[in-house]
Design an enzyme around this catalytic site. Structure first.
Site, PDB file in Angstrom:
ATOM      1  N   ALA A 123      74.237   0.332 -49.626  1.00 40.60           N
ATOM      2  CA  ALA A 123      74.627  -0.082 -50.930  1.00 40.60           C
ATOM      3  C   ALA A 123      73.412  -0.480 -51.603  1.00 40.60           C
ATOM      4  CB  ALA A 123      75.633  -0.719 -51.174  1.00 40.60           C
ATOM      5  N   ASN A 179      74.796  12.473 -60.618  1.00 40.91           N
ATOM      6  CA  ASN A 179      75.252  11.719 -59.500  1.00 40.91           C
ATOM      7  C   ASN A 179      76.504  11.264 -60.376  1.00 40.91           C
ATOM      8  OD1 ASN A 179      76.315   9.674 -58.147  1.00 40.91           O
ATOM      9  ND2 ASN A 179      74.282   8.822 -57.602  1.00 40.91           N
ATOM     10  N   CYS A 183      78.076   8.029 -56.437  1.00 37.78           N
ATOM     11  CA  CYS A 183      77.932   7.123 -56.001  1.00 37.78           C
ATOM     12  C   CYS A 183      79.263   5.953 -55.962  1.00 37.78           C
ATOM     13  CB  CYS A 183      76.955   6.066 -56.879  1.00 37.78           C
ATOM     14  SG  CYS A 183      76.721   4.632 -56.004  1.00 37.78           S
ATOM     15  N   THR A 210      78.386   9.966 -50.366  1.00 40.40           N
ATOM     16  CA  THR A 210      78.731   9.123 -49.460  1.00 40.40           C
ATOM     17  C   THR A 210      80.511   8.837 -49.622  1.00 40.40           C
ATOM     18  OG1 THR A 210      78.159   7.397 -50.914  1.00 40.40           O
ATOM     19  CG2 THR A 210      76.506   7.937 -48.863  1.00 40.40           C
TER      20      THR A 210
END
Ligand code: DHB
Length: 309
Positions: A75, A130, A133, A196
């Site tokens: 993170a 993105n 996240c 992730t």
């Protein structure tokens, strides 16, 4: 077999890659020199660290926990120099001849469109959004985690730039294919999957999470089956090309993604563990694996696992 060098070149979504191994966003990609280094080491292309409108310092340490054999938890907090500063880094990688995909993150569709426009002006080959996240407040899955969000953001960006738009979608959802379908409807040239997995580590002695932010994102070998399943399901539902991401450490991992439907792959944790030398190794290994299996071109293997399922 075994006498010709298999052709690893891939063409899709207006991109032409010398091999299918892209440097994944967020790894080794913050400076122009590091992007250039991945290119020089043999990457087929490089994806930048996700860039936002303003400079961000990111979260305090600790930001990374590694699990030697199976993965990595991070993170970072989207640290980046901001879009005003970043073009000079891109220029460095361009001078090295790299094929560059610019990754951007933003808090809403209008900001995504502005940032992507600025990113496109640098001359990058494509922009990756993105949308995924798993832990940044106000960004990533918080703004791009549903089909409606994905559709609105991709539509705004696709209407604003001429370069291919790649929507990077989250695995932290019950229906990743629905996110990919939303991206396709809105004009994305490709989708990349996965980012992730939302995860946490706890230190029993400190009686608190290991990372300063608590929740982080899990990557590496452990998430490969999850990434493969997402690519598999997406391939069955969309026509636009898919870029596979998640736990690719060997050429066989990469070919599994290709057979599940990916046209190219991004490599992150393996670069963090092994350095950029991994790109030369993967390309060499994949070339002989593809050759051993009797394919003249990697492209001939895309999606083949679906035919017998
Ligand atoms: C970060 C982590 C991610 O998985 C991502 O997609 C973007 C940013 C980070 O912590 O900086």
């Amino acid at each position: 077999m075994g006498c010709v060098v298999a052709d690893l070149k891939v063409r899709f979504a207006g991109l032409e890659l010398r091999n299918p191994f892209l440097l994944a966003s967020g790894i080794w990609g913050e400076s122009g020199d590091s992007l250039a280094g991945a290119w020089a080491a043999g990457a087929g292309g490089v994806v930048t660290k996700s860039i936002g409108s303003l400079p961000r310092a990111g979260y305090p340490n600790p930001t990374i926990e590694t699990y030697e054999r199976w993965g990595m938890l991070n993170a970072m907090g989207l640290p980046n120099p901001g879009i005003e500063e970043y073009p000079r880094e891109i220029e460095v990688a361009q001078r090295a001849g790299a094929t560059i995909v610019g990754s951007v993150f933003a808090g809403d569709a209008a900001e995504f469109a502005r940032l992507a426009t600025q990113m496109a002006r640098t001359g990058v080959s494509a922009v990756e959004l993105n949308l995924s996240c798993p832990h940044a407040e106000g960004f990533g899955t918080e703004v791009g985690g549903t089909p409606e969000d994905v559709e609105e953001i991709v539509r705004a960006v696709a209407g604003a730039v001429k370069i291919p738009v790649i929507a990077k979608i989250t695995p932290n959802t019950s229906d990743p294919a629905a996110l990919a379908q939303a991206a396709e409807r809105a004009g994305a040239a490709a989708v990349s999957a996965i980012n992730t997995l939302r995860a946490i580590a706890i230190d029993v002695h400190l009686r608190r999470p290991v990372l300063s932010h608590g929740i982080g994102g899990l990557s590496g070998a452990a998430i490969k089956p999850v990434g493969l399943a997402c690519v598999w399901q997406i391939f069955e539902k969309v026509k636009i090309p898919v870029i596979g991401i998640g736990g690719i450490m060997t050429a066989e991992d990469a070919l599994q993604y290709v057979m599940a439907g990916a046209r190219a792959v991004e490599v992150g944790t393996a670069v963090a563990f092994e350095g950029v030398g991994v790109f030369g190794r993967l390309a060499r290994e994949l070339s002989s694996l593809v050759d051993d299996l009797g394919y003249a071109r990697l492209e001939d293997a895309v999606g083949v696992a679906h035919r017998s399922a």
